[in-house]
Scaffold this active site. Structure first.
Site, mmCIF file in Angstrom:
data_model
loop_
_atom_site.group_PDB
_atom_site.id
_atom_site.type_symbol
_atom_site.label_atom_id
_atom_site.label_comp_id
_atom_site.label_asym_id
_atom_site.label_seq_id
_atom_site.Cartn_x
_atom_site.Cartn_y
_atom_site.Cartn_z
ATOM 1 N N SER A 291 0.818 -1.212 0.000
ATOM 2 C CA SER A 291 0.000 0.000 0.000
ATOM 3 C C SER A 291 0.852 1.263 0.000
ATOM 4 O O SER A 291 1.606 1.511 -0.919
ATOM 5 C CB SER A 291 -0.956 -0.048 1.204
ATOM 6 O OG SER A 291 -1.906 0.970 1.138
ATOM 7 N N ASP A 302 11.052 5.172 -9.262
ATOM 8 C CA ASP A 302 10.753 5.669 -10.603
ATOM 9 C C ASP A 302 11.388 7.034 -10.872
ATOM 10 O O ASP A 302 11.647 7.379 -12.032
ATOM 11 C CB ASP A 302 9.237 5.763 -10.810
ATOM 12 C CG ASP A 302 8.592 4.393 -10.972
ATOM 13 O OD1 ASP A 302 9.316 3.384 -10.880
ATOM 14 O OD2 ASP A 302 7.365 4.329 -11.178
ATOM 15 N N LYS A 316 -0.580 -3.979 -3.461
ATOM 16 C CA LYS A 316 -1.883 -3.381 -3.110
ATOM 17 C C LYS A 316 -1.919 -1.998 -3.739
ATOM 18 O O LYS A 316 -1.454 -1.013 -3.170
ATOM 19 C CB LYS A 316 -2.080 -3.295 -1.597
ATOM 20 C CG LYS A 316 -3.439 -2.705 -1.206
ATOM 21 C CD LYS A 316 -3.608 -2.658 0.308
ATOM 22 C CE LYS A 316 -4.970 -2.084 0.688
ATOM 23 N NZ LYS A 316 -5.022 -0.622 0.499
#
Length: 449
Positions: A291, A302, A316
């Protein structure tokens, strides 16, 4: 990942609204009919809670549920990280370990009082045992149940019976507003900063910044952020945390809701990058990283700000809104989230840059492990060899491999037993010697590969 909303309900199409009106009218007729003919008095509060629970349960979504009034305060405290209490970490062995002659096996152990908390100011110390809470024995309580009994409204009092060095005494403490620590840090391997992120609450960003600034003053050459087994929490905490490391204008996460709900939004970093961009950062992940922990890891990965080492995360990739309903709370899944690179990780997880498998028992080793615990081999060895040296750990591991358990697993098991016997304030924050993933992170910080 949760967001607290002021307005719980969104608009529906006229067709949906009409069907809801029809259904609710039918339910009202049934409710009134049952109330008029049922032989006993209808408990209307229970019926309301059960109806709300059943409505959300019908979604067949494990992340959507209704929290009844009896659990509302506990739920709010867990999600906010703020509660009324005395400020302690607690621990208790499993019921299988109970020995009537050893108080620490059936009493609650204070692992550590929070700095500045009522517990610390009253003189409670790591290793103190609690035998009673407000006169009630704790023998049958788990550490979680004991923690709940110590909580209450700020300003109220709780009396605990403390057992220390064979002597018992009572302490009455006034509960205060406590902010649960979600960040811990220290220096490992001489000059590498190490941070544990245990969960995300609205306070995590502030706590993390304080720890980062403290480490930076010690001239660290790299930073390892441990998110293993961090199950997530508040998305605000994750985004605040990423802001500490990312320059302004970087994408943190994109949220995409149900078509027509106007919930789509891209969140951009607003931070000033408190940490020098040249400082290497590693984030440790495993299948327990989920999560909001994944949001933080993906934002750092990223945007090229951190290298992920460990195993794939949980996966999740959905958002829950939390809102007041009656005297309770409702939590409902409302959107997917996408990483800065546009990936939907739900049920997929995030692959690490460098894969290092966890040390864990295989299914085939479990019977041998159960026998090892039944025979109390580990605890007996530690009792006979009390020095927590690398030599003793490796000697134990090589000595008992014939029992059918991998040597690395045995080393980890006995290392953990040694740690459990140490006073909390004497335990190392991390141990790269017997932690493969952490060891690999240290290697990466040192070599850049």
């Amino acid at each position: 990942m949760e967001q607290i909303l002021a307005a719980p309900l969104s608009s529906k199409t006229s067709m949906e609204a009409d069907q809801i009106t029809i259904d609710m009218a039918s339910l009202e007729r049934l409710y009134r009919y049952v109330d008029s003919i049922y032989i006993n008095e209808v408990d209307k509060q229970k019926l309301f809670n059960d109806l709300a629970s059943a409505l959300i349960a019908s979604l067949d979504d494990p992340y959507s549920f209704y929290v009844p009034p009896t659990k509302a305060q506990e739920y709010q405290e867990e999600t906010s990280g703020v509660y009324g209490g005395i400020g302690t970490y607690l621990n208790k062995p499993s019921t299988e370990s109970i020995d009537p002659s050893i108080p620490s096996t059936y009493m609650i152990t204070i692992v550590s009082p929070f700095p500045g908390s009522p517990a610390q100011r009253a003189g409670l110390m790591a290793g103190d045992l609690i035998s009673h809470i407000d006169g009630e024995k704790v023998d049958e309580l788990t550490s979680y149940e004991a923690s709940m009994k110590l909580r209450g409204e700020a300003g109220t009092t709780v009396t605990i019976t403390v057992y220390r060095n064979g002597t018992s005494f009572d302490l009455t403490l006034k509960r205060e507003r406590i902010t649960a620590p979600t960040v811990d840090s220290g220096i490992i391997e001489g000059n590498i900063g190490y941070i544990i992120l245990s969960e995300f609450t609205p306070q995590t960003g502030t706590q993390l910044l304080e720890n980062v600034q403290k480490l930076m003053k010690q001239n660290i050459v790299g930073l390892i952020i441990d998110e293993r087994n961090n199950s997530g929490g508040a998305v605000d905490g994750a985004m605040q945390s990423a802001n500490i490391f990312l320059e302004e204008g970087k994408t943190l996460v994109t949220i995409q809701g149900k078509k027509g709900t106007m919930r789509d939004q891209r969140y951009i970093s607003t931070g000033s990058a408190e940490v020098l961009q040249k400082l290497p950062i590693v984030i440790l992940t495993n299948t327990g990283s989920a999560s909001s922990a994944e949001i933080f890891a993906a934002a750092m990965k990223d945007n090229g700000r951190a290298t992920l080492i460990g195993t794939k995360t949980f996966g999740k990739g959905i958002v829950q809104d939390v809102f007041r309903f009656g005297e309770g709370f409702a939590q409902v899944t409302t959107a997917h989230y996408y990483t800065p690179n546009g990936e939907n990780i739900h049920k997929l997880g995030i692959e690490p840059d460098i894969l290092v498998e966890d040390i864990q028992l295989s299914d085939e080793e479990i019977p041998a492990f159960e026998q090892l615990m039944t025979d109390k081999v580990i605890s007996t060895f530690v009792q006979d060899n009390p020095e927590a040296s690398e030599e003793n750990i490796r000697r134990f591991a090589s000595q008992y491999t014939q029992r059918g358990i991998d040597e690395e697993v045995l080393a980890l098991l006995v290392r953990n037993e040694y740690l459990s016997k140490m006073p909390y304030d004497k335990r190392p924050i991390a141990d790269a010697t017997f932690d493969k993933q952490l060891n690999r992170a240290v290697q990466f910080i040192r070599t850049g590969k």
